[in-house]
Write an enzyme that holds these catalytic residues in place. Structure first.
Site, PDB file in Angstrom:
ATOM      1  N   VAL A 280       0.831  -1.195   0.000  1.00  0.00           N
ATOM      2  CA  VAL A 280       0.000   0.000   0.000  1.00  0.00           C
ATOM      3  C   VAL A 280       0.868   1.248   0.000  1.00  0.00           C
ATOM      4  CG1 VAL A 280      -1.766  -1.268   1.296  1.00  0.00           C
ATOM      5  CG2 VAL A 280      -0.207   0.234   2.517  1.00  0.00           C
ATOM      6  N   SER A 281       0.287   2.347  -0.466  1.00  0.00           N
ATOM      7  CA  SER A 281       0.913   3.669  -0.433  1.00  0.00           C
ATOM      8  C   SER A 281       2.275   3.641  -1.142  1.00  0.00           C
ATOM      9  CB  SER A 281       1.025   4.155   1.007  1.00  0.00           C
ATOM     10  OG  SER A 281       1.368   5.521   1.062  1.00  0.00           O
TER      11      SER A 281
END
Length: 700
Positions: free
Chosen positions: A292-293
């Site tokens: 994620v991110s």
């Protein structure tokens, strides 16, 4: 997937072995690995891969794992606390938020712990000198007859356990090997006063060949720096002079190679002559690039750069991607404005948020509705920021309310921040998200050293008055386990050395140009000017050293731009529309459009935009947030499930679409699947995201 083909090769040479089958080579340690590979077995009871022995209840508990000796924690204690903090930083573990029945270690895993083996090492990307941490976790449930692997580069600037609760949890529960890298970020905190940093296990060392990072300063340089700027820290992401983001894709690919080396050390065919045959290979192993991110962005870059067929599919959440700028397409949400000025860089829009958001916090809507705005953002500081911006001609109007409204207008209309992101932006400013990103990435992109003190900013512990003080020994001993890799964190703050009076914590510093406590706006304007290549206040071109620094930053940004070419790999992005950290008009949305331009009908990318979801699920445990938003984490795991089913069962990926979950309205109401509609295999036309006539069209 197909089983590995084996040759009867007892006593043959590696040349003959390679001639038999390109995959059938001896298992050799990768050249990019440096130093020792540390190995630890975990029984799944007293300790484990996923929860460090804490179990699901321990991760959710407010009782923080303690050290026997706070000033000399053991590697095992640091690991336990690091897993505890990193898990809770990305996953909402608060009661009623979905943890324990929709997601979490015990969901689909009755024992709630994962026994297995963990291998940690340092590695370097060719052409670089600062080592990166790599780790492979091999659960006991791993099946060498059906091998699978998931990448888990760290979220944000976190360390090696920075994706433990996201890609780590999903992959381990599937029985897959999970390969992690800290992406050249992590704590890597060099105390310049004591000349110590952290090892890969978090203990402190003064030896350069053991440390995650020590700044490249000769002893006399460090002594001069310390005499003028005592008690400062150099931080790996900001001060390694490597621009680590430019190598994120290669680091993920190397982590996959490391994973294959570890697996064949464990399961490869012993030839009886001291050699092991690589029998687990990219040809017979399912590899999903994930996280994620920032970790999601790293896996996307890895898929773009994968020219050896290591990766089979991609599933990422809220990826930090900086797409190459292509003005050949536009973006439009519903009947809203056509957005042509998309794909701004992280440095561009984040420095804008750092400059303007403190004033925008003071709009009447934000004062009345933005959760915890008054708690995290002193109104007097916000008004001072507005006043300073007005005096510099950067906002207009007759009253402070007008100035705040104009600051919000600039962020929405000039910088393409979606209105859905406005409500959470004040809380993020109060948490210094944009400010910390601006400082760290400006330094990283420019390949600046700690001694450069870009825009007069440095890193140090501060007291209640904002003055620089030494970091307490116990706090420094815990940095590996407590820091998120990007100050302000774990007691180390952003310090404005040029603040009026004395070097001061940036958040409570007075700018020389205004003599007001305006969050050191002069420093933030300096960062924005370097990002823009011109003085923000005067509109004139930068000159001299400032121009050189700005040019270096621009080169750093150019080096991290994504191509949009996923090489026809099946891929799924999930992103929350209310993402107030990575504005969607500059990240996921334009990447989808760019991918359509690059791959066209060959594209296998699907994009699911989730309403009422944002970037930091951990905030959902707070009043005013959890009652308005749902966990994006839930949909991230659904994206991984979809890629898995597509790759293993040939199930088609659902078309790109807007998904419309319903918040629970009250923290007292438990979140259930009824609040979280599924990603539809055949969504209604009114929910479909399409690319047509050179425009990415997204329903309201």
């Amino acid at each position: 997937m197909k089983p590995a083909l084996l040759c009867t090769l007892m006593g043959v040479t590696s040349v003959a072995l390679t001639a038999c089958n390109a995959d059938e080579v001896f298992n050799t340690r990768p050249d990019f690995v440096i130093g020792n590979i540390q190995h630890q077995d975990y029984d799944g009871q007293s300790d484990d891969l996923l929860t460090a022995g804490l179990g699901a209840a321990g991760l959710a508990s407010a009782t923080v794992p303690a050290f026997t000796d706070p000033q000399a924690p053991t590697a095992a204690e640091l690991r336990r606390l690091a897993i505890y903090n990193n898990y809770r930083a990305l996953v909402d573990t608060s009661p009623g938020g979905g943890y324990g029945h929709l997601f979490g270690p015990a969901v689909g895993n009755p024992g709630d712990r994962i026994p297995g083996r963990e291998f940690i090492a340092r590695m370097v990307v060719p052409g670089t000198t600062v080592p990166v941490t790599v780790m492979a976790q091999v659960p006991d449930a791993f099946d060498p007859e059906f091998p699978c692997m998931v990448t888990a580069p760290s979220s944000g600037s976190r360390g090696i356990y920075g994706a433990i609760g996201t890609a780590g949890e999903w992959g381990l529960k599937k029985g897959c090997t999970v390969v992690y890298t800290d992406k050249g970020t992590g704590t890597g905190a060099h105390n310049l006063a004591t000349n110590t940093g952290q090892t890969v296990t978090g203990t402190l060392t003064g030896l350069a060949d053991e440390a995650l990072f020590l700044a490249e300063l000769a002893p006399d340089q460090r002594e001069r720096f310390n005499s003028q700027w005592p008690d400062r820290f150099a931080w790996k992401h900001a001060h390694s002079r490597q621009n680590p983001e430019s190598d994120w894709g290669q680091q993920v690919l190397q982590s996959i190679e490391f994973g294959f080396y570890v697996l064949n050390t464990l399961y490869g065919r012993e030839l009886g002559n001291g050699n092991t045959l690589r029998t687990i290979t990219p040809r017979n192993t399912l590899v999903i690039a994930s996280s994620v991110s920032n970790g999601g962005g790293a896996s996307v870059r890895a898929a773009e750069q994968d020219d050896r067929g290591l990766i089979d599919g991609v599933a990422v959440s809220e990826p930090n991607v900086n797409p190459a700028v292509d003005r050949g397409f536009t973006i439009r949400q519903g009947d809203g404005p056509v957005i042509a000025d998309h794909s701004r860089s992280l440095l561009d829009y984040t420095t804008a948020l750092a400059v303007y958001q403190g004033c925008a916090n003071q709009t009447s809507l934000n004062r009345d509705s933005a959760p915890l705005n008054a708690v995290f953002n002193p109104p007097e500081t916000g008004l001072n920021i507005c006043h300073s911006l007005f005096n510099k001609g950067l906002v207009s109007g007759a009253t402070p309310d007008d100035w705040a409204t104009d600051a919000q207008r600039i962020l929405n209309n000039v910088y393409g921040v979606q209105p859905e992101q406005n409500l959470l932006a004040p809380l993020h400013f109060g948490l210094a998200v944009a400010q910390s990103i601006s400082m760290t990435y400006a330094n990283a992109y420019a390949r600046a050293g700690v001694e450069d003190r870009v825009c007069g900013l440095s890193l140090a512990a501060t007291d209640s008055a904002g003055a620089v003080v030494p970091l307490a020994p116990a706090a420094e001993a815990a940095l590996f386990a407590v820091s998120n890799g990007i100050p302000p964190t774990a007691g180390v703050n952003l310090v404005y050395d040029n603040a009026e009076g004395q070097p001061t914590n940036l958040a409570i510093s007075a700018s020389p140009s205004s003599s007001q406590v305006d969050y050191g706006l002069d420093a933030l304007l300096c960062l924005k000017s370097l990002a823009d290549g011109e003085d923000v206040v005067t509109g004139t071109a930068l000159t001299g050293a400032q121009a050189e620094l700005s040019d270096a930053m621009a080169g750093g940004v150019a080096a991290i731009r994504a191509s949009g070419n996923l090489q026809r790999k099946p891929a799924v992005f999930v992103t929350g529309r209310a993402d107030a950290v990575l504005p969607i008009n500059h990240t996921s949305r334009p990447y989808v459009g760019l991918n359509q331009r690059v791959e066209g009908r060959h594209s296998q990318l699907r994009y699911y935009e989730i309403l009422n979801a944002h970037h930091l699920d951990v905030l959902n445990g707070l009043p005013g947030v959890g009652d308005r938003y749902v966990p994006l984490h839930y949909y991230y795991f659904k994206a991984l499930d979809l890629i898995w089913a597509h790759l293993t069962e040939k199930q088609p990926l659902p078309p790109s679409q807007v998904v419309r979950p319903v918040p629970r309205a009250s923290l007292a109401t438990p979140l259930t699947e009824a609040h979280l509609p599924a990603i539809q295999p055949a969504p209604a036309e009114t929910d479909r995201i399409i690319f047509t006539d050179s425009q990415l069209r997204i329903p309201d």
